[in-house]
Motif scaffolding. Sequence first.
Motif, mmCIF file in Angstrom:
data_model
loop_
_atom_site.group_PDB
_atom_site.id
_atom_site.type_symbol
_atom_site.label_atom_id
_atom_site.label_comp_id
_atom_site.label_asym_id
_atom_site.label_seq_id
_atom_site.Cartn_x
_atom_site.Cartn_y
_atom_site.Cartn_z
ATOM 1 N N ALA A 19 38.422 121.333 2.138
ATOM 2 C CA ALA A 19 39.432 121.793 1.109
ATOM 3 C C ALA A 19 39.149 123.345 0.538
ATOM 4 O O ALA A 19 40.053 124.129 0.022
ATOM 5 N N GLY A 20 37.930 123.982 0.701
ATOM 6 C CA GLY A 20 37.426 125.227 0.563
ATOM 7 C C GLY A 20 37.851 126.380 1.419
ATOM 8 O O GLY A 20 38.765 127.260 1.079
ATOM 9 N N CYS A 21 37.611 125.972 2.769
ATOM 10 C CA CYS A 21 37.866 127.192 3.812
ATOM 11 C C CYS A 21 39.088 126.562 4.813
ATOM 12 O O CYS A 21 39.375 127.691 5.392
ATOM 13 N N GLY A 22 39.210 125.462 4.830
ATOM 14 C CA GLY A 22 40.343 124.958 5.631
ATOM 15 C C GLY A 22 40.121 124.624 7.185
ATOM 16 O O GLY A 22 40.880 124.349 8.227
ATOM 17 N N ARG A 23 38.656 124.823 7.610
ATOM 18 C CA ARG A 23 38.062 124.565 8.939
ATOM 19 C C ARG A 23 37.852 123.136 8.915
ATOM 20 O O ARG A 23 37.402 122.446 7.918
ATOM 21 N N ASP A 24 37.709 122.500 10.171
ATOM 22 C CA ASP A 24 37.373 121.359 10.478
ATOM 23 C C ASP A 24 35.732 121.460 10.704
ATOM 24 O O ASP A 24 35.173 122.551 10.923
ATOM 25 N N ILE A 25 35.179 120.284 10.793
ATOM 26 C CA ILE A 25 33.748 120.024 11.216
ATOM 27 C C ILE A 25 33.182 120.956 12.324
ATOM 28 O O ILE A 25 32.245 121.656 12.157
ATOM 29 N N ALA A 26 34.172 120.573 13.303
ATOM 30 C CA ALA A 26 33.854 121.303 14.787
ATOM 31 C C ALA A 26 33.824 122.716 14.541
ATOM 32 O O ALA A 26 32.900 123.636 14.931
ATOM 33 N N GLU A 27 34.711 123.265 13.656
ATOM 34 C CA GLU A 27 34.780 124.818 13.492
ATOM 35 C C GLU A 27 33.697 125.300 12.631
ATOM 36 O O GLU A 27 33.119 126.275 12.889
ATOM 37 N N ILE A 28 33.247 124.486 11.777
ATOM 38 C CA ILE A 28 32.117 124.918 10.674
ATOM 39 C C ILE A 28 30.983 125.175 11.611
ATOM 40 O O ILE A 28 30.185 125.873 11.337
ATOM 41 N N VAL A 29 30.664 123.944 12.463
ATOM 42 C CA VAL A 29 29.388 123.884 13.153
ATOM 43 C C VAL A 29 29.489 125.329 14.400
ATOM 44 O O VAL A 29 28.419 125.676 14.529
ATOM 45 N N GLN A 40 38.148 134.965 15.100
ATOM 46 C CA GLN A 40 39.362 135.323 14.537
ATOM 47 C C GLN A 40 40.657 134.248 14.950
ATOM 48 O O GLN A 40 41.442 134.228 14.095
ATOM 49 N N GLN A 41 40.719 133.614 15.804
ATOM 50 C CA GLN A 41 41.425 132.518 16.371
ATOM 51 C C GLN A 41 41.386 131.259 15.073
ATOM 52 O O GLN A 41 42.346 130.973 14.510
ATOM 53 N N ILE A 42 40.204 130.926 14.891
ATOM 54 C CA ILE A 42 39.938 130.063 13.891
ATOM 55 C C ILE A 42 40.525 130.762 12.299
ATOM 56 O O ILE A 42 41.187 130.013 11.703
ATOM 57 N N LEU A 43 40.140 131.804 12.065
ATOM 58 C CA LEU A 43 40.480 132.556 10.715
ATOM 59 C C LEU A 43 42.085 132.669 10.706
ATOM 60 O O LEU A 43 42.811 132.349 9.612
ATOM 61 N N SER A 44 42.668 132.850 11.801
ATOM 62 C CA SER A 44 44.449 132.952 11.888
ATOM 63 C C SER A 44 44.853 131.659 11.421
ATOM 64 O O SER A 44 46.033 131.503 10.943
ATOM 65 N N ALA A 45 44.304 130.491 11.595
ATOM 66 C CA ALA A 45 44.710 129.339 11.427
ATOM 67 C C ALA A 45 44.629 128.621 10.095
ATOM 68 O O ALA A 45 45.457 127.672 9.518
ATOM 69 N N LEU A 46 43.688 129.431 9.188
ATOM 70 C CA LEU A 46 43.250 128.764 7.900
ATOM 71 C C LEU A 46 44.383 129.025 6.864
ATOM 72 O O LEU A 46 44.446 128.180 6.290
ATOM 73 N N PRO A 47 45.005 130.285 6.753
ATOM 74 C CA PRO A 47 46.192 130.046 5.682
ATOM 75 C C PRO A 47 47.199 129.219 5.898
ATOM 76 O O PRO A 47 47.628 128.512 4.707
ATOM 77 N N GLN A 48 47.771 128.661 6.877
ATOM 78 C CA GLN A 48 48.719 127.876 7.059
ATOM 79 C C GLN A 48 48.166 126.506 6.773
ATOM 80 O O GLN A 48 48.717 125.653 5.998
ATOM 81 N N ARG A 49 46.894 126.106 7.213
ATOM 82 C CA ARG A 49 46.076 124.928 6.867
ATOM 83 C C ARG A 49 45.771 124.602 5.463
ATOM 84 O O ARG A 49 46.287 123.585 4.647
ATOM 85 N N LEU A 50 45.292 125.568 4.744
ATOM 86 C CA LEU A 50 45.370 125.734 3.323
ATOM 87 C C LEU A 50 46.549 125.483 2.546
ATOM 88 O O LEU A 50 46.802 124.539 1.562
ATOM 89 N N ALA A 51 47.662 126.060 2.919
ATOM 90 C CA ALA A 51 48.910 125.764 2.291
ATOM 91 C C ALA A 51 49.463 124.345 2.519
ATOM 92 O O ALA A 51 49.863 123.742 1.404
ATOM 93 N N ALA A 52 49.386 124.067 3.474
ATOM 94 C CA ALA A 52 49.649 122.471 3.971
ATOM 95 C C ALA A 52 48.774 121.544 2.898
ATOM 96 O O ALA A 52 49.548 120.703 2.469
ATOM 97 N N MET A 53 47.631 121.722 2.769
ATOM 98 C CA MET A 53 46.881 121.017 1.948
ATOM 99 C C MET A 53 47.192 120.997 0.517
ATOM 100 O O MET A 53 47.433 119.981 -0.068
ATOM 101 N N THR A 54 47.558 122.173 -0.042
ATOM 102 C CA THR A 54 47.953 122.550 -1.338
ATOM 103 C C THR A 54 49.402 121.903 -1.619
ATOM 104 O O THR A 54 49.518 121.217 -2.840
ATOM 105 N N ASP A 55 50.157 121.760 -0.563
ATOM 106 C CA ASP A 55 51.760 121.362 -0.703
ATOM 107 C C ASP A 55 51.643 119.755 -0.524
ATOM 108 O O ASP A 55 52.519 119.284 -1.141
ATOM 109 N N ALA A 56 50.567 119.110 -0.187
ATOM 110 C CA ALA A 56 50.683 117.733 -0.044
ATOM 111 C C ALA A 56 50.257 117.024 -1.485
ATOM 112 O O ALA A 56 49.904 117.717 -2.290
#
Length: 71
Positions: A19-29, A40-56
Amino acid sequence: MKSPCNLICRIEPDSGYCAGCGRDIAEIVEWPSAPDDRKQQILSALPQRLAAMTDAPPAPVGPPSIPAART
């Protein structure tokens, strides 16, 4: 490259993302040893993930409410 962790560490059960950074466990590890292009690939996916979680809609908390009996 700086970690996206903001110390709000809670994996959302519906999405599997933090909920804080938008990464999954595998990406955090993976983060500490990942090359910069992967980070950079991970970072580029985060804004869309976080926005989707906020809209849910929020998940229900606690037991469901029971309507009062009519008398």
